[in-house]
Design a protein around this motif. Structure first.
Motif, PDB file in Angstrom:
ATOM      1  N   LEU A 109     -22.808  -5.161 -16.674  1.00 20.19           N
ATOM      2  CA  LEU A 109     -21.823  -5.889 -15.879  1.00 20.19           C
ATOM      3  C   LEU A 109     -20.419  -5.309 -16.088  1.00 20.19           C
ATOM      4  CD1 LEU A 109     -21.157  -8.263 -14.006  1.00 20.19           C
ATOM      5  CD2 LEU A 109     -20.883  -9.689 -16.057  1.00 20.19           C
ATOM      6  N   VAL A 110     -20.052  -5.093 -17.356  1.00 17.61           N
ATOM      7  CA  VAL A 110     -18.727  -4.542 -17.670  1.00 17.61           C
ATOM      8  C   VAL A 110     -18.595  -3.115 -17.131  1.00 17.61           C
ATOM      9  CG1 VAL A 110     -17.180  -3.843 -19.544  1.00 17.61           C
ATOM     10  CG2 VAL A 110     -18.414  -6.006 -19.697  1.00 17.61           C
ATOM     11  N   ALA A 111     -19.674  -2.326 -17.270  1.00 21.36           N
ATOM     12  CA  ALA A 111     -19.648  -0.939 -16.784  1.00 21.36           C
ATOM     13  C   ALA A 111     -19.452  -0.896 -15.277  1.00 21.36           C
ATOM     14  CB  ALA A 111     -20.932  -0.221 -17.183  1.00 21.36           C
ATOM     15  N   ILE A 112     -20.203  -1.707 -14.544  1.00 22.13           N
ATOM     16  CA  ILE A 112     -20.110  -1.701 -13.075  1.00 22.13           C
ATOM     17  C   ILE A 112     -18.754  -2.221 -12.617  1.00 22.13           C
ATOM     18  CG2 ILE A 112     -21.047  -2.729 -10.965  1.00 22.13           C
ATOM     19  CD1 ILE A 112     -23.808  -2.641 -12.350  1.00 22.13           C
ATOM     20  N   LEU A 113     -18.286  -3.318 -13.214  1.00 26.74           N
ATOM     21  CA  LEU A 113     -16.977  -3.865 -12.841  1.00 26.74           C
ATOM     22  C   LEU A 113     -15.852  -2.894 -13.210  1.00 26.74           C
ATOM     23  CD1 LEU A 113     -17.285  -7.645 -13.835  1.00 26.74           C
ATOM     24  CD2 LEU A 113     -17.269  -6.655 -11.543  1.00 26.74           C
ATOM     25  N   GLY A 114     -15.959  -2.278 -14.390  1.00 31.75           N
ATOM     26  CA  GLY A 114     -14.916  -1.349 -14.836  1.00 31.75           C
ATOM     27  C   GLY A 114     -14.795  -0.145 -13.929  1.00 31.75           C
ATOM     28  N   ASN A 115     -15.912   0.465 -13.586  1.00 25.84           N
ATOM     29  CA  ASN A 115     -15.873   1.650 -12.732  1.00 25.84           C
ATOM     30  C   ASN A 115     -15.480   1.299 -11.299  1.00 25.84           C
ATOM     31  OD1 ASN A 115     -16.801   4.118 -14.335  1.00 25.84           O
ATOM     32  ND2 ASN A 115     -18.370   2.631 -14.885  1.00 25.84           N
ATOM     33  N   CYS A 116     -15.916   0.144 -10.807  1.00 33.91           N
ATOM     34  CA  CYS A 116     -15.484  -0.299  -9.480  1.00 33.91           C
ATOM     35  C   CYS A 116     -13.978  -0.566  -9.462  1.00 33.91           C
ATOM     36  CB  CYS A 116     -16.243  -1.562  -9.062  1.00 33.91           C
ATOM     37  SG  CYS A 116     -17.964  -1.266  -8.590  1.00 33.91           S
ATOM     38  N   THR A 117     -13.451  -1.086 -10.561  1.00 40.37           N
ATOM     39  CA  THR A 117     -12.011  -1.318 -10.662  1.00 40.37           C
ATOM     40  C   THR A 117     -11.234  -0.010 -10.616  1.00 40.37           C
ATOM     41  OG1 THR A 117     -12.371  -3.332 -11.975  1.00 40.37           O
ATOM     42  CG2 THR A 117     -10.186  -2.317 -12.084  1.00 40.37           C
ATOM     43  N   ILE A 118     -11.724   1.001 -11.348  1.00 42.82           N
ATOM     44  CA  ILE A 118     -11.084   2.322 -11.320  1.00 42.82           C
ATOM     45  C   ILE A 118     -11.059   2.864  -9.894  1.00 42.82           C
ATOM     46  CG2 ILE A 118     -11.335   4.733 -12.035  1.00 42.82           C
ATOM     47  CD1 ILE A 118     -10.350   3.123 -14.315  1.00 42.82           C
ATOM     48  N   LEU A 119     -12.188   2.781  -9.200  1.00 46.38           N
ATOM     49  CA  LEU A 119     -12.264   3.280  -7.826  1.00 46.38           C
ATOM     50  C   LEU A 119     -11.342   2.489  -6.893  1.00 46.38           C
ATOM     51  CD1 LEU A 119     -16.122   3.843  -7.506  1.00 46.38           C
ATOM     52  CD2 LEU A 119     -14.363   5.604  -7.631  1.00 46.38           C
ATOM     53  N   PHE A 120     -11.306   1.173  -7.051  1.00 47.15           N
ATOM     54  CA  PHE A 120     -10.478   0.334  -6.188  1.00 47.15           C
ATOM     55  C   PHE A 120      -8.996   0.622  -6.399  1.00 47.15           C
ATOM     56  CE2 PHE A 120      -8.058  -3.655  -5.654  1.00 47.15           C
ATOM     57  CZ  PHE A 120      -8.235  -3.839  -4.284  1.00 47.15           C
ATOM     58  N   VAL A 121      -8.580   0.698  -7.656  1.00 48.51           N
ATOM     59  CA  VAL A 121      -7.167   0.942  -7.958  1.00 48.51           C
ATOM     60  C   VAL A 121      -6.745   2.323  -7.476  1.00 48.51           C
ATOM     61  CG1 VAL A 121      -5.499   1.263  -9.830  1.00 48.51           C
ATOM     62  CG2 VAL A 121      -7.072  -0.670  -9.885  1.00 48.51           C
ATOM     63  N   ASN A 122      -7.568   3.336  -7.741  1.00 53.03           N
ATOM     64  CA  ASN A 122      -7.235   4.689  -7.294  1.00 53.03           C
ATOM     65  C   ASN A 122      -7.206   4.793  -5.773  1.00 53.03           C
ATOM     66  OD1 ASN A 122      -7.053   5.485  -9.921  1.00 53.03           O
ATOM     67  ND2 ASN A 122      -8.970   6.642  -9.969  1.00 53.03           N
ATOM     68  N   ARG A 123      -8.022   3.985  -5.109  1.00 52.73           N
ATOM     69  CA  ARG A 123      -8.073   4.026  -3.641  1.00 52.73           C
ATOM     70  C   ARG A 123      -6.879   3.330  -3.017  1.00 52.73           C
ATOM     71  NH1 ARG A 123      -7.546   4.368   0.855  1.00 52.73           N
ATOM     72  NH2 ARG A 123      -9.007   4.265   2.623  1.00 52.73           N
ATOM     73  N   THR A 124      -6.436   2.230  -3.597  1.00 53.54           N
ATOM     74  CA  THR A 124      -5.396   1.410  -2.965  1.00 53.54           C
ATOM     75  C   THR A 124      -3.979   1.765  -3.394  1.00 53.54           C
ATOM     76  OG1 THR A 124      -5.701  -0.289  -4.691  1.00 53.54           O
ATOM     77  CG2 THR A 124      -6.967  -0.543  -2.637  1.00 53.54           C
ATOM     78  N   GLU A 125      -3.808   2.419  -4.528  1.00 55.47           N
ATOM     79  CA  GLU A 125      -2.466   2.761  -5.012  1.00 55.47           C
ATOM     80  C   GLU A 125      -2.122   4.207  -4.636  1.00 55.47           C
ATOM     81  OE1 GLU A 125      -0.219   0.884  -6.361  1.00 55.47           O
ATOM     82  OE2 GLU A 125      -1.472  -0.921  -6.447  1.00 55.47           O
ATOM     83  N   ARG A 126      -1.158   4.362  -3.748  1.00 54.90           N
ATOM     84  CA  ARG A 126      -0.786   5.699  -3.289  1.00 54.90           C
ATOM     85  C   ARG A 126      -0.204   6.543  -4.415  1.00 54.90           C
ATOM     86  NH1 ARG A 126      -0.865   6.710   1.970  1.00 54.90           N
ATOM     87  NH2 ARG A 126       0.606   8.444   1.679  1.00 54.90           N
ATOM     88  N   SER A 127       0.411   5.905  -5.403  1.00 50.50           N
ATOM     89  CA  SER A 127       1.001   6.651  -6.517  1.00 50.50           C
ATOM     90  C   SER A 127      -0.064   7.332  -7.375  1.00 50.50           C
ATOM     91  CB  SER A 127       1.840   5.713  -7.392  1.00 50.50           C
ATOM     92  OG  SER A 127       1.038   4.672  -7.934  1.00 50.50           O
ATOM     93  N   LEU A 128      -1.332   6.905  -7.225  1.00 48.85           N
ATOM     94  CA  LEU A 128      -2.425   7.497  -7.988  1.00 48.85           C
ATOM     95  C   LEU A 128      -3.224   8.508  -7.168  1.00 48.85           C
ATOM     96  CD1 LEU A 128      -3.795   4.356  -9.888  1.00 48.85           C
ATOM     97  CD2 LEU A 128      -2.063   5.994 -10.632  1.00 48.85           C
ATOM     98  N   HIS A 129      -2.714   8.857  -5.994  1.00 46.70           N
ATOM     99  CA  HIS A 129      -3.389   9.855  -5.164  1.00 46.70           C
ATOM    100  C   HIS A 129      -2.976  11.248  -5.630  1.00 46.70           C
ATOM    101  CE1 HIS A 129      -4.156   6.873  -1.610  1.00 46.70           C
ATOM    102  NE2 HIS A 129      -4.715   6.502  -2.749  1.00 46.70           N
ATOM    103  N   ALA A 130      -3.510  11.623  -6.793  1.00 50.77           N
ATOM    104  CA  ALA A 130      -3.204  12.907  -7.428  1.00 50.77           C
ATOM    105  C   ALA A 130      -4.491  13.450  -8.035  1.00 50.77           C
ATOM    106  CB  ALA A 130      -2.125  12.726  -8.497  1.00 50.77           C
ATOM    107  N   PRO A 131      -4.574  14.770  -8.280  1.00 50.06           N
ATOM    108  CA  PRO A 131      -5.820  15.383  -8.763  1.00 50.06           C
ATOM    109  C   PRO A 131      -6.441  14.702  -9.972  1.00 50.06           C
ATOM    110  CG  PRO A 131      -4.278  17.081  -8.120  1.00 50.06           C
ATOM    111  CD  PRO A 131      -3.538  15.780  -7.989  1.00 50.06           C
TER     112      PRO A 131
END
Length: 311
Positions: A38-60
């Motif tokens: 549960l923690v693994a799936i939520l954690g990785n989904c959170t990383i993907l969501f934050v990186n997708r929605t925050e333009r400041s994180l659109h970097a290599p």
């Protein structure tokens, strides 16, 4: 099972294994396992969501973290069905086709994670060695293409596995050695010629492990570059940017190396330890990678807390 001829019976069901001797407490062991998933799936989904929605994180660097999260999610979701069936419902049977499909995805996402960890080491070397040209060399378009290449390459590399395994005849034993299907585990059950499977599986294993060699070479160059920096403070600052990646590499490769060593030297002495390490290999990296990167990468940590409405 169904008859092949008068002397052989072909196996129609494989049986996975939990923790020998602790079958009576499997349902209790399933509690921490379910929490880890549960923690693994939520954690990785959170990383993907934050990186997708925050333009400041659109970097290599953050795109590579997203690729790592995708491979971790793939590993978690690939092993989740059989792990839950074994530890929650004590159902160890699995059909050959389902087993072949599971090992395809497990090996495919394992190779993808190896590739991502390798390119992340090159990313760190480039950022330290030539920071002024970093953004011009690793553009967002190039990183996206690299991610697509990794995914296609990983899937094509292991694509022959289910087809070649399906052609084999299984009529000796039906008990596998782990809580999920692995190629090297399945071919041991075959009673027909598995030479092609053995050598191709060996090639894939060497190919995956070669990534660890290139990662080590990358860090040799990183250390050489860092030692050339005059300021002690700047050297520590440069090395600190590599800490989260080093942790990810160790979390991923230490169980693999330990499992390979025990297969070679202590297979019959420590069977339970081998099963535990094999489970750790698929449980711990997807669990720990989001935590490590959130702790060590303040930009991600800040955005995650922001999404949660916390400062």
């Amino acid at each position: 099972m169904h008859t092949l001829n008068s002397s052989k019976i072909e196996i129609a069901t494989f049986f996975l294994i939990g923790i020998p001797g602790l079958e009576h407490v499997h349902v209790w062991i399933s509690v921490p396992i379910c929490l880890m998933y549960l923690v693994a799936i939520l954690g990785n989904c959170t990383i993907l969501f934050v990186n997708r929605t925050e333009r400041s994180l659109h970097a290599p660097m953050y795109y590579f973290l997203s690729m790592l999260a995708v491979s971790d999610l793939g590993l978690s979701l690939s092993s989740l069905p059989t792990m839950l069936r074994i530890f929650v419902f004590n159902a160890t049977g699995i059909s050959p086709n389902a087993c072949f499909a599971q090992e395809f995805f497990i090996h495919g996402f394992t190779d993808m994670e190896c590739s991502v960890l390798l390119v992340m080491s090159f990313d760190r070397f480039l950022a330290i060695r030539n920071p002024l040209r970093y953004s011009s060399i690793l553009t967002n378009a190039r990183v996206a293409k690299m991610g697509l290449v990794f995914l296609v390459k990983s899937m094509l590399l292991v694509l022959p596995f289910p087809f070649t395994l399906k052609k084999l005849t299984y009529c000796r034993r039906s008990l596998l050695s782990h809580s999920y299907c692995l190629h090297q585990d399945v071919i041991k059950l075959a009673c027909s010629d598995n030479t092609v499977n053995f050598f191709y599986g060996f090639f894939v294993a060497l190919y995956m492990m070669s990534d660890s060699v290139f990662i080590a070479v990358s860090y040799i160059f990183i250390l050489k570059t860092v030692m050339g920096i005059g300021s002690h403070k700047e050297r520590l600052k440069a090395l600190n940017t590599c800490v989260s990646h080093i942790c990810a590499v160790l979390i991923f490769y230490v169980p693999i190396i330990a499992l390979a060593s025990m297969h070679r030297f202590g297979k019959h002495k420590y069977p339970v330890a081998m099963i535990l390490i094999a489970d750790i290999f698929l449980l711990v990296p997807p669990l720990m990678n989001p935590i490590v990167h959130c702790v060590k990468t303040w930009q991600i940590c800040e955005k995650v807390w922001g999404k949660l409405g916390l400062k």
